[in-house]
Design a protein around this motif. Structure first.
Motif, short mmCIF file in Angstrom:
data_model
loop_
_atom_site.label_atom_id
_atom_site.label_comp_id
_atom_site.label_asym_id
_atom_site.label_seq_id
_atom_site.Cartn_x
_atom_site.Cartn_y
_atom_site.Cartn_z
N LEU B 100 0.82 -1.22 0.00
CA LEU B 100 0.00 0.00 0.00
C LEU B 100 0.85 1.26 0.00
CD1 LEU B 100 -2.78 -1.13 2.50
CD2 LEU B 100 -2.91 -0.97 0.00
N VAL B 101 1.97 1.21 0.77
CA VAL B 101 2.85 2.38 0.82
C VAL B 101 3.66 2.50 -0.47
CG1 VAL B 101 4.89 3.31 1.98
CG2 VAL B 101 3.02 2.39 3.32
N GLY B 102 4.06 1.35 -0.99
CA GLY B 102 4.94 1.36 -2.17
C GLY B 102 4.25 1.85 -3.43
N MET B 103 2.96 1.55 -3.56
CA MET B 103 2.24 1.94 -4.78
C MET B 103 2.39 3.42 -5.11
SD MET B 103 -0.76 -0.12 -6.19
CE MET B 103 -2.09 -0.23 -5.03
N PRO B 104 2.09 4.30 -4.14
CA PRO B 104 2.32 5.72 -4.48
C PRO B 104 3.78 6.15 -4.39
CG PRO B 104 1.34 5.53 -2.31
CD PRO B 104 1.38 4.16 -2.87
N THR B 105 4.53 5.68 -3.38
CA THR B 105 5.86 6.26 -3.17
C THR B 105 6.89 5.80 -4.19
OG1 THR B 105 6.23 4.57 -1.51
CG2 THR B 105 5.74 6.76 -0.69
N LEU B 106 6.76 4.57 -4.70
CA LEU B 106 7.79 4.09 -5.63
C LEU B 106 7.70 4.76 -6.99
CD1 LEU B 106 7.89 0.33 -4.68
CD2 LEU B 106 9.69 2.00 -4.34
N LYS B 107 6.67 5.57 -7.18
CA LYS B 107 6.63 6.39 -8.39
C LYS B 107 7.69 7.48 -8.30
CE LYS B 107 2.08 5.57 -10.18
NZ LYS B 107 1.14 5.16 -9.11
N LEU B 108 8.09 7.79 -7.06
CA LEU B 108 9.13 8.80 -6.85
C LEU B 108 10.49 8.16 -7.06
CD1 LEU B 108 7.71 10.14 -3.48
CD2 LEU B 108 7.26 11.07 -5.75
N SER B 109 11.51 9.01 -7.20
CA SER B 109 12.84 8.43 -7.27
C SER B 109 13.82 9.33 -6.53
CB SER B 109 13.26 8.25 -8.73
OG SER B 109 13.27 9.50 -9.37
N GLY B 110 15.00 8.78 -6.27
CA GLY B 110 16.08 9.54 -5.64
C GLY B 110 15.68 10.13 -4.30
N TYR B 111 16.02 11.41 -4.11
CA TYR B 111 15.76 12.08 -2.83
C TYR B 111 14.28 12.01 -2.46
CZ TYR B 111 20.26 14.19 -3.96
OH TYR B 111 21.56 14.37 -4.29
N TYR B 112 13.43 12.11 -3.48
CA TYR B 112 12.00 12.19 -3.21
C TYR B 112 11.47 10.88 -2.66
CZ TYR B 112 13.00 16.22 -6.02
OH TYR B 112 13.58 17.36 -6.48
N LEU B 113 12.01 9.78 -3.19
CA LEU B 113 11.64 8.48 -2.63
C LEU B 113 12.13 8.39 -1.19
CD1 LEU B 113 10.48 5.66 -2.95
CD2 LEU B 113 12.68 4.91 -3.84
N GLY B 114 13.34 8.90 -0.93
CA GLY B 114 13.90 8.93 0.41
C GLY B 114 12.96 9.66 1.36
N MET B 115 12.50 10.84 0.94
CA MET B 115 11.59 11.65 1.75
C MET B 115 10.28 10.91 2.00
SD MET B 115 12.88 14.45 2.67
CE MET B 115 14.57 13.94 2.70
N GLY B 116 9.74 10.32 0.95
CA GLY B 116 8.46 9.61 1.06
C GLY B 116 8.53 8.48 2.07
N THR B 117 9.59 7.67 1.97
CA THR B 117 9.71 6.53 2.88
C THR B 117 10.03 7.01 4.29
OG1 THR B 117 11.97 6.32 2.10
CG2 THR B 117 10.36 4.83 1.14
N LEU B 118 10.76 8.12 4.38
CA LEU B 118 11.07 8.70 5.69
C LEU B 118 9.78 9.07 6.42
CD1 LEU B 118 13.68 10.28 7.19
CD2 LEU B 118 12.38 12.22 6.43
N GLY B 119 8.89 9.71 5.68
CA GLY B 119 7.61 10.10 6.27
C GLY B 119 6.83 8.90 6.75
N PHE B 120 6.83 7.86 5.92
CA PHE B 120 6.13 6.64 6.31
C PHE B 120 6.73 6.05 7.60
CE2 PHE B 120 6.75 1.99 6.08
CZ PHE B 120 5.50 1.63 6.53
N GLY B 121 8.06 6.01 7.67
CA GLY B 121 8.73 5.46 8.85
C GLY B 121 8.33 6.21 10.11
N MET B 122 8.22 7.54 9.98
CA MET B 122 7.87 8.34 11.15
C MET B 122 6.43 8.08 11.58
SD MET B 122 9.83 11.86 10.45
CE MET B 122 11.52 11.97 11.00
N ILE B 123 5.56 7.94 10.60
CA ILE B 123 4.15 7.65 10.93
C ILE B 123 4.07 6.31 11.68
CG2 ILE B 123 1.89 7.09 9.97
CD1 ILE B 123 2.58 9.04 7.67
#
Lengths: 256, 318
Positions: B100-123
């Protein structure tokens, strides 16, 4: 009346980016077994046209069909599966991977093995892997890189990288191969060999469409040529007709 | 020697080395440290497949480690389920969340993917800490039952060491097979040029999602092993720093290398143990060592050690 549909047919294809009309009402078709040339000044829309045919871009309007099957709007992998493959203007190899692995990835759509079968390694997968490696080696022989199989592809000289990219594109068993400026960056000898290779590819039964700025090469290898200018079709015909076409001259040299 | 025979020998050697270490180690503290190395190696191994091979960064992987640990803790301690039933559920929960998390975030790449997954980790971390009624909140979750197979109690140090390293060995085998397959080649192709991979017909989005889910499942497996080993878990173990530590293990050990994952995990597990002597300066020395390794061996420990070996051999031959 033809009983067989054209290999590739574009009907009124248009594509705009913001305010720029990159392709404007492009229509043409051609049959299998030819070498088609696509020429035009810089910014004429050649690469955009390639991107529309390969599915990287979806046209704003119009239809593209391969062997009578509409392909516009399909996923790239489905279009590759149907039989169109390409090379890039600035060679894009998988540089950290070996030469033969590049070709094996090129055959991705003709192989099946997934996550689970990779883990279980059932006999069918071992057979597929073996056949894949053999096929890749054949393609290396075909482009003349047979003894480079295990080299890191990023370490190859530029001319060989081009050949490898062509071999990788052939690995998906395409009906139509799109070559985007294959002679760019090659010396005269390499360009000559490239011309021979393109002929050999056609003899395999693969239709070739190439964008090329090297006019000597284009005129000598192509059976038919399409000329684009500022997103519009300017002319279509045999190489010698194109060479004597006044509109083409004007587009290239300006209206003196 | 054929390559497959060589591999077989390597595995036999690895098995006997593990068995030997397990028998030779008598100090429970040593066994404990090695068990943690095994768990961390599992984490690094899964993340390495995503980062080192597919080239997709995740700064929130501790969340999946935590999901594995908390799912099994809740199912076994709160609901009295057998751990062997909660294992597939813990892994499936992490895989589902990753999907569920990967579907939207893996569309991002590089730093943006880093930020996206970071946010998820914090949640995820906030959920572990604040959902008092279920997770035990900030004070942690106590009373996670130990593992047992029939009459064999796995809670003893030596048995658990064997369990963790046995699982790790299987995981290595599985990862090896994935890397050395059509799927693995396609992953490496995405790493080198996503554009070209797409052009040759690799379904890049689908494949990235698959490997993300797989690495999350491996992290959840590690979380399961961790929870039943320590029997007490708290949110702090699965915070942002843990995600960073996992990334560090992969980078320090060497990207795209299975040995790298294990070397990196070993170093990051052992260093804090060795550096206790520095007391107040512990973190400073730790940081300096990390910097030193990356400056001297920018490709990570695996590549660095191989280079040293090759240089030594050349000198020897001359």
């Amino acid at each position: 009346m033809k009983d067989k549909p054209a290999l590739l047919k574009l009907a009124s294809v248009s594509k705009a980016f913001g305010g720029v009309q990159a392709l404007d009402d492009i229509s043409f078709e051609f049959d299998a077994g030819l070498i088609m040339g696509l020429i035009g000044p810089n910014g004429a829309g050649k690469t955009t046209l390639f991107n529309v045919i390969t599915g990287a871009y979806v046209p704003d309007s119009g239809a593209v069909s391969l062997d009578g099957i509409p392909i516009q709007g399909r996923r790239i992998q489905d279009i590759v599966h149907l039989g169109i493959s390409r090379t890039f203007q600035n060679v894009e190899l998988f540089e950290s991977m070996s030469v033969i692995e590049n070709i094996m990835v090129g055959r991705h759509v003709r192989t099946r093995s997934g996550f689970w079968s990779a883990i279980t390694r059932v006999p069918a997968i071992r057979r597929e892997e073996k056949a894949l490696r053999e096929r890749a080696q054949e393609l290396l022989d075909f482009v003349g890189l047979a003894d480079q199989a295990d080299r890191r592809s990023g370490d190859l000289p530029f001319g060989w990288q081009r050949l490898l990219e062509i071999a990788r594109a052939l690995a998906s068993d395409p009906k139509l191969l799109l070559l985007d400026e294959p002679a760019a960056g090659l010396n005269a000898v390499e360009t000559g060999r490239l011309g021979e290779l393109i002929g050999n590819i056609r003899d395999l039964g693969v239709t070739v469409m190439l964008v090329e700025h090297d006019m000597a090469l284009t005129m000598s290898v192509c059976d038919q040529i399409i000329v684009l200018d500022q997103g519009c079709m300017l002319a279509e015909g045999l190489p010698r007709e194109i060479q004597s076409n006044a509109a083409v001259m004007a587009a290239y040299l300006g209206n003196g | 020697m054929t390559p497959s025979l060589k591999k077989g020998v390597a595995y036999a050697l690895a098995c006997s080395a593990i068995a030997g270490i397990g028998l030779a180690a008598t100090n429970p503290y040593h066994l404990q440290v090695m068990t943690f190395i095994g768990i961390n190696s599992l984490l690094a191994l899964g993340l390495n497949l995503l980062m080192g091979y597919a080239g997709q960064i995740s700064l929130g992987h501790a969340a999946f480690y935590g999901i594995g640990a908390y799912t099994t803790a809740i199912l076994t301690a709160t609901y009295g389920l057998s751990p062997w039933l909660s294992l597939p559920m813990a892994v499936a929960a992490a895989a589902l969340v990753a999907f569920l998390v990967g579907m939207p975030t893996l569309k991002l790449s590089g730093y943006y993917l880093g930020m996206g997954t970071l946010g998820f980790g914090m949640i995820a971390f906030i959920v572990f800490r604040e959902w008092d009624g279920v997770t035990g909140g900030a004070s942690g979750f106590v009373g996670i039952p130990p593992l047992a197979v029939g009459p064999l109690n796995l809670s003893s140090g030596r048995n658990y060491f064997y369990l963790v390293w046995g699982v790790l060995l299987v995981a290595i085998l599985v990862c090896r097979r994935i890397i050395d397959s059509r799927t693995g080649r396609a992953l490496r192709a995405i790493h080198d040029s996503e554009n070209a991979a797409r052009a040759v017909g690799v379904g890049t989005m689908h494949l990235k999602l698959q490997v993300f889910v797989f690495s999350a499942a491996v992290a959840a497996l590690a979380g399961f092993l961790y929870a039943h080993y320590v029997s007490f878990i708290s949110p702090g173990t699965f915070d942002f720093l843990m995600s960073v530590r996992m990334v560090t293990m992969v980078v320090i050990g060497g990207m795209a290398s299975i040995w790298g994952a294990i070397l990196g995990a070993s170093l990051l597990t052992l260093l804090p143990e060795w550096l206790h002597a520095f007391s107040d300066l512990e973190m400073v020395v730790y940081g300096l060592i990390m910097m030193g390794v990356m400056i001297v061996m920018p490709q990570g420990l695996t590549r660095g050690i191989l280079d040293l070996y090759e240089r030594a051999r050349e000198r020897h031959e001359r």
